[in-house]
Design an enzyme around this catalytic site. Sequence first.
Site, short mmCIF file in Angstrom:
data_model
loop_
_atom_site.label_atom_id
_atom_site.label_comp_id
_atom_site.label_asym_id
_atom_site.label_seq_id
_atom_site.Cartn_x
_atom_site.Cartn_y
_atom_site.Cartn_z
N LEU A 1 37.60 44.34 40.61
CA LEU A 1 37.95 43.17 41.41
C LEU A 1 36.72 42.44 41.95
O LEU A 1 35.72 43.06 42.28
CB LEU A 1 38.84 43.62 42.58
CG LEU A 1 40.10 44.39 42.16
CD1 LEU A 1 40.91 44.80 43.40
CD2 LEU A 1 40.96 43.59 41.20
N LYS A 55 34.29 33.03 38.44
CA LYS A 55 34.22 34.49 38.58
C LYS A 55 35.14 35.14 37.57
O LYS A 55 36.26 34.68 37.34
CB LYS A 55 34.64 34.89 40.00
CG LYS A 55 33.67 34.37 41.04
CD LYS A 55 33.51 35.33 42.19
CE LYS A 55 32.59 34.72 43.21
NZ LYS A 55 31.51 35.61 43.62
N SER A 68 35.78 39.31 35.66
CA SER A 68 35.33 40.70 35.48
C SER A 68 34.43 40.79 34.25
O SER A 68 33.54 41.63 34.17
CB SER A 68 36.53 41.62 35.31
OG SER A 68 37.41 41.46 36.39
N GLY A 89 37.42 36.36 43.27
CA GLY A 89 38.58 35.64 42.74
C GLY A 89 39.86 36.41 43.06
O GLY A 89 40.84 35.86 43.57
N HIS A 90 39.84 37.71 42.75
CA HIS A 90 41.01 38.55 43.07
C HIS A 90 41.23 38.60 44.58
O HIS A 90 42.37 38.55 45.05
CB HIS A 90 40.80 39.98 42.57
CG HIS A 90 40.62 40.11 41.09
ND1 HIS A 90 39.41 40.40 40.51
CD2 HIS A 90 41.50 39.99 40.07
CE1 HIS A 90 39.54 40.47 39.21
NE2 HIS A 90 40.80 40.22 38.90
N ASP A 119 43.16 31.69 34.67
CA ASP A 119 43.95 32.01 33.48
C ASP A 119 45.12 31.04 33.44
O ASP A 119 46.28 31.43 33.64
CB ASP A 119 44.43 33.46 33.55
CG ASP A 119 43.26 34.43 33.48
OD1 ASP A 119 42.55 34.45 32.48
OD2 ASP A 119 43.05 35.16 34.47
#
Length: 282
Positions: free
Chosen positions: A33, A185, A187, A36-37, A151
């Site tokens: 994470l 951002k 992962s 963003g998360h 996304d």
Amino acid sequence: MIIATKISEVRAQVAAWKKEGLTVGLVPTMGYLHEGHASLVDKAVEMCDRVVTSVFVNPTQFAPGEDLETYPRDFEHDCTLLKAHGCHLVFHPEVSEMYAQDAATYVEILSEMPKQLCGQTRPIHFRGVCTVVSKLFNIVIPDKAFFGQKDAQQLAIIRRMVQDMSYGIEIVGCPIVREDDGLAKSSRNTYLNSEERQAALVLSKSIFLGQQMVKDGERDADKITAAMRTMIEGEPLARIDYVSAVDGVTMMPIHRIEGSVLVAIAVYIGKTRLIDNFIVEE
Ligand code: PAF
């Protein structure tokens, strides 16, 4: 913060909360994470009484040869971040808890929508996403679920699935969170070496260019994507997967900027595939 690895634990806890009349928000993630998360969790905490975050690297959305095995994982760090942001329960199941060995049921949108943009090179990706998100919805039965606008195609597909399957869950889309220099951002940014990290800035630069052209009054979507393409092609480490303008709801290609439009890009920087986008609502 409760850490649950079993579906039954999640169900029991959520049932107890609902008995108290509390609302429940779900933030589905694959872990590793970042801010963003964290922004999704913050929004969920703001809008719901209790927040469940799932941390599960979902195998069904990766095709053979994609980065399922190497996808970055750091559950301890994830828990620290989630606790700091006020998450109440983290659901971290094993693959076997989510998928029986003989599991044979998928949730799939049978329109052109999942075949556009990322679906062109990742044909089974959205079937895997819809299946796991649908399972998470059935496990948690949240009032609201939170997804990132980064996304964008995934968000549009989830909205479609929720409508088609009458889930009765409010889908909340949250804005893209960027590094100080503009890079969205992700992962997967962790895959980039320092030279690639610098080169990756071409994604956000081209997004800002496109946005500026719209702001300046350009309505020819093909001119906008062509200018963005030219900029990306100027970066030697970048290889374009797509630069597209599509209808913001159906994901089908458009040529004029009118109504709701998504301008989305996917670009390989070295071996790492990164995505970025902007939306125009007129
Ligand atoms: O966006 C993601 O991290 C994943 O696609 C999701 C929604 C958690 C499903 O595995």
